[in-house]
Design an enzyme around this catalytic site. Structure first.
Site, PDB file in Angstrom:
ATOM      1  N   PRO A  23       0.878  -1.179   0.000  1.00 54.73           N
ATOM      2  CA  PRO A  23       0.000   0.000   0.000  1.00 54.73           C
ATOM      3  C   PRO A  23       0.912   1.223   0.000  1.00 54.73           C
ATOM      4  CG  PRO A  23      -0.284  -1.331   2.024  1.00 54.73           C
ATOM      5  CD  PRO A  23       0.885  -1.892   1.289  1.00 54.73           C
ATOM      6  N   ALA A  25       0.629   5.371  -0.014  1.00 52.54           N
ATOM      7  CA  ALA A  25      -0.214   6.575   0.005  1.00 52.54           C
ATOM      8  C   ALA A  25       0.208   7.516  -1.112  1.00 52.54           C
ATOM      9  CB  ALA A  25      -0.084   7.270   1.358  1.00 52.54           C
ATOM     10  N   GLN A  77      -5.851  -1.367   3.245  1.00 54.27           N
ATOM     11  CA  GLN A  77      -5.117  -1.226   4.500  1.00 54.27           C
ATOM     12  C   GLN A  77      -5.762  -0.140   5.358  1.00 54.27           C
ATOM     13  OE1 GLN A  77      -1.302   0.841   4.744  1.00 54.27           O
ATOM     14  NE2 GLN A  77      -0.403  -1.034   5.588  1.00 54.27           N
ATOM     15  N   CYS A 107       3.271   2.973   9.925  1.00 53.51           N
ATOM     16  CA  CYS A 107       3.438   4.293   9.296  1.00 53.51           C
ATOM     17  C   CYS A 107       4.202   5.220  10.248  1.00 53.51           C
ATOM     18  CB  CYS A 107       2.082   4.897   8.948  1.00 53.51           C
ATOM     19  SG  CYS A 107       2.234   6.552   8.254  1.00 53.51           S
ATOM     20  N   LYS A 146       0.914  -5.057   8.918  1.00 53.17           N
ATOM     21  CA  LYS A 146       2.220  -4.590   8.429  1.00 53.17           C
ATOM     22  C   LYS A 146       2.838  -3.714   9.509  1.00 53.17           C
ATOM     23  CE  LYS A 146       4.336  -2.204   4.458  1.00 53.17           C
ATOM     24  NZ  LYS A 146       4.668  -0.852   4.902  1.00 53.17           N
ATOM     25  N   ASN A 213       9.895  -6.778   3.687  1.00 49.28           N
ATOM     26  CA  ASN A 213       9.751  -5.485   3.009  1.00 49.28           C
ATOM     27  C   ASN A 213      10.918  -4.578   3.402  1.00 49.28           C
ATOM     28  OD1 ASN A 213       8.191  -2.506   3.760  1.00 49.28           O
ATOM     29  ND2 ASN A 213       8.101  -3.205   1.659  1.00 49.28           N
ATOM     30  N   GLY A 214      11.412  -3.817   2.400  1.00 49.69           N
ATOM     31  CA  GLY A 214      12.467  -2.838   2.662  1.00 49.69           C
ATOM     32  C   GLY A 214      13.637  -2.991   1.709  1.00 49.69           C
ATOM     33  N   ASP A 215      13.933  -1.913   0.973  1.00 52.21           N
ATOM     34  CA  ASP A 215      15.083  -1.879   0.054  1.00 52.21           C
ATOM     35  C   ASP A 215      15.029  -2.946  -1.030  1.00 52.21           C
ATOM     36  OD1 ASP A 215      16.102   0.263   1.392  1.00 52.21           O
ATOM     37  OD2 ASP A 215      17.714  -0.840   2.405  1.00 52.21           O
ATOM     38  N   ARG A 238       9.299   1.388  -2.763  1.00 46.23           N
ATOM     39  CA  ARG A 238       9.940   2.378  -3.632  1.00 46.23           C
ATOM     40  C   ARG A 238      10.484   1.745  -4.911  1.00 46.23           C
ATOM     41  NH1 ARG A 238      14.303   4.673   0.141  1.00 46.23           N
ATOM     42  NH2 ARG A 238      14.203   2.491   0.801  1.00 46.23           N
TER      43      ARG A 238
HETATM   44  C1  LIG Z   1       5.186   7.328  -1.186  1.00 47.98           C
HETATM   45  C2  LIG Z   1       5.097   6.276  -0.131  1.00 47.98           C
HETATM   46  C3  LIG Z   1       3.872   5.983   0.429  1.00 47.98           C
HETATM   47  C4  LIG Z   1       3.762   4.974   1.401  1.00 47.98           C
HETATM   48  N1  LIG Z   1       2.533   4.666   1.884  1.00 47.98           N
HETATM   49  C5  LIG Z   1       2.386   3.590   2.694  1.00 47.98           C
HETATM   50  C6  LIG Z   1       1.086   3.153   3.080  1.00 47.98           C
HETATM   51  O1  LIG Z   1       0.052   3.716   2.696  1.00 47.98           O
HETATM   52  N2  LIG Z   1       1.014   2.062   3.898  1.00 47.98           N
HETATM   53  C7  LIG Z   1       2.130   1.386   4.312  1.00 47.98           C
HETATM   54  O2  LIG Z   1       2.021   0.380   5.015  1.00 47.98           O
HETATM   55  N3  LIG Z   1       3.363   1.792   3.960  1.00 47.98           N
HETATM   56  C8  LIG Z   1       3.513   2.865   3.160  1.00 47.98           C
HETATM   57  N4  LIG Z   1       4.771   3.251   2.761  1.00 47.98           N
HETATM   58  C9  LIG Z   1       5.942   2.503   3.267  1.00 47.98           C
HETATM   59  C10 LIG Z   1       6.331   1.369   2.293  1.00 47.98           C
HETATM   60  O3  LIG Z   1       5.274   0.482   2.046  1.00 47.98           O
HETATM   61  C11 LIG Z   1       7.526   0.535   2.779  1.00 47.98           C
HETATM   62  O4  LIG Z   1       7.210  -0.098   3.981  1.00 47.98           O
HETATM   63  C12 LIG Z   1       8.798   1.348   2.916  1.00 47.98           C
HETATM   64  O5  LIG Z   1       8.955   2.279   1.869  1.00 47.98           O
HETATM   65  C13 LIG Z   1      10.028   0.425   2.937  1.00 47.98           C
HETATM   66  O6  LIG Z   1      10.183  -0.262   1.738  1.00 47.98           O
HETATM   67  P1  LIG Z   1      11.270   0.220   0.629  1.00 47.98           P
HETATM   68  O7  LIG Z   1      12.559   0.463   1.344  1.00 47.98           O
HETATM   69  O8  LIG Z   1      11.350  -0.950  -0.327  1.00 47.98           O
HETATM   70  O9  LIG Z   1      10.716   1.431   0.005  1.00 47.98           O
HETATM   71  C14 LIG Z   1       4.914   4.266   1.828  1.00 47.98           C
HETATM   72  C15 LIG Z   1       6.149   4.583   1.262  1.00 47.98           C
HETATM   73  C16 LIG Z   1       6.254   5.566   0.289  1.00 47.98           C
HETATM   74  C17 LIG Z   1       7.584   5.856  -0.309  1.00 47.98           C
END
Ligand SMILES: Cc1cc2nc3c(=O)[nH]c(=O)nc-3n(C[C@H](O)[C@H](O)[C@H](O)COP(=O)(O)O)c2cc1C
Length: 377
Positions: A23, A25, A77, A107, A146, A213-215, A238
């Protein structure tokens, strides 16, 4: 069949593979989800919804609950400041066409946390148990949570959180390998994710799907996540921005950056979906700008194009710029890097925060609250 291609059962839901879109936002709306689904995402989610906004039947929040009839599997979510509000929101959402529900306990946006939603719950362990139990009772479909490793590095609480959530009988559990105060300042900690997964598995009364999840910016990172944490699936965040091909790459176990022609096909389709979902409006164009800025990364001489697409006020304008760029360069030109990277030579920039490419007023996800509706990050 590779590990990530294998279907997986989440509660009573059959998910076609193990590479999911988080998810997001301001990002995971109908048009972007459809693009990711077409490129292989096995499960996608609506942007995080606030239980408070649902209580007030906030129009923009309810608009976000729309599902396109071509969407194969879709989750929603929810986050909220109390177990009761979260359960109420889940009961209300039962009339909407969602296949699964996730509770956001991760969040990190300041105002969301201050209101007790998102990762605000992590400093109240009893509320984690109460919320997971109330959500379980209210939710007739598969339920997941999450979360993050904890509030700070010095107060990692993932094992306790995982046990509480698993004991409530949820069907799945997503761990973002950072603490609340790290935001993107530190790399995702896979060892921490593993600790959470092991604790949850030991405590779960039934089957539990665990998700890392992450990176996750390429297929190698997904494979490492699987190998080092033992997770059952991965959730991409991302890494999908401007690069929905990541789903195809992880499923096939190879990086194949799109050629300019393939790229153009997807970008123009995304513009079409954006227009058909939001109409031929200025808002449709403004909320598309960030996607276009992410898409153009990795192609030559994109500075002028970036200036152009960063200011569009109509979808047709965006189409015009993209088509002109496509005419300028050969269709077999390969993209030389994916999204979220500063430079092909420097590799992945895991500190990159996409909110700087987003619109302060119109894109959710850049922090703050809007009409009682929490925005995530
Ligand atoms: C623009 C944006 C919006 C996000 N919105 C949500 C969200 O609505 N719900 C959620 O659980 N995480 C949200 N996240 C967090 C990501 O789902 C994720 O947990 C976090 O970016 C780590 O993963 P990554 O390092 O692969 O980006 C958001 C992240 C970004 C960059």
């Amino acid at each position: 069949m590779s590990f990530f291609q294998q279907p997986i059962t989440l509660g009573r839901l059959q998910v076609p593979n193990r590479v999911w879109l988080a998810p997001l936002a301001g990002v995971s709306d109908v048009p972007f989800r459809r693009i990711c689904q077409e490129l292989g995402a096995g499960l996608t989610y609506v942007e995080m919804l606030s239980a408070v906004a649902i209580q007030y039947r906030n129009k923009r929040t309810l608009d976000m609950c729309r599902r396109h009839d071509q969407e194969p599997v879709l989750g929603v979510q929810v986050t909220g400041p109390s177990a009761e509000l979260v359960a109420q929101a889940i009961r209300y959402l039962a009339d909407f066409p969602f296949d699964t529900v996730d509770i956001n306990m991760g969040c990190s946006v300041r105002k969301v946390v201050a209101s007790g939603s998102g990762s605000g719950i992590l400093s109240e362990p009893e509320r984690i148990s109460a919320t997971a139990a109330a959500a379980r009772e209210a939710c007739a479909c598969p339920l997941t949570v999450k979360t993050r490793l904890g509030m700070t590095r010095r107060s990692i609480s993932i094992e306790d959180t995982a046990q509480r959530i698993a004991r409530a009988g949820v069907d799945g559990f997503v761990i973002h390998g950072r603490t609340r105060d790290e935001r993107y300042g530190a790399p995702a900690d896979r060892h921490g994710i593993r600790r959470g997964i092991e604790a949850a598995r030991q405590a779960a009364p039934g089957p539990l799907v665990t998700v890392g999840n992450g990176d996750l910016f390429d297929w190698q990172a997904a494979q490492t996540m699987r190998d080092e944490t033992g997770c059952d699936a991965v959730m991409i965040s991302r890494g999908a921005l401007g690069n929905p091909w990541i789903f195809r790459d992880i499923l096939s176990g190879a990086t194949r950056h799109p050629t300019l022609a393939e790229w153009g096909d997807v970008v123009l389709r995304h513009l079409d979906y954006q227009e058909s979902h939001y109409g031929d409006t200025e808002l449709a164009a403004i909320t598309m700008r960030k996607h276009l800025l992410w898409y153009i990364k990795g192609f030559p001489f994109n500075k002028v194009l970036g200036e152009q697409v960063g200011h569009i006020n109509r979808i047709e304008e965006g189409r015009g710029y993209v088509r002109a760029y496509l005419r300028e360069w050969p269709g077999d030109l390969p993209r030389f890097e994916g999204a979220c990277r500063t430079d092909a030579r420097l590799g992945v920039n895991s500190k990159y925060d996409p909110k700087w490419d987003m619109h302060r007023q119109h894109d959710r996800g850049v922090g703050g609250v809007d009409g009682g509706r929490a925005v995530a990050g």
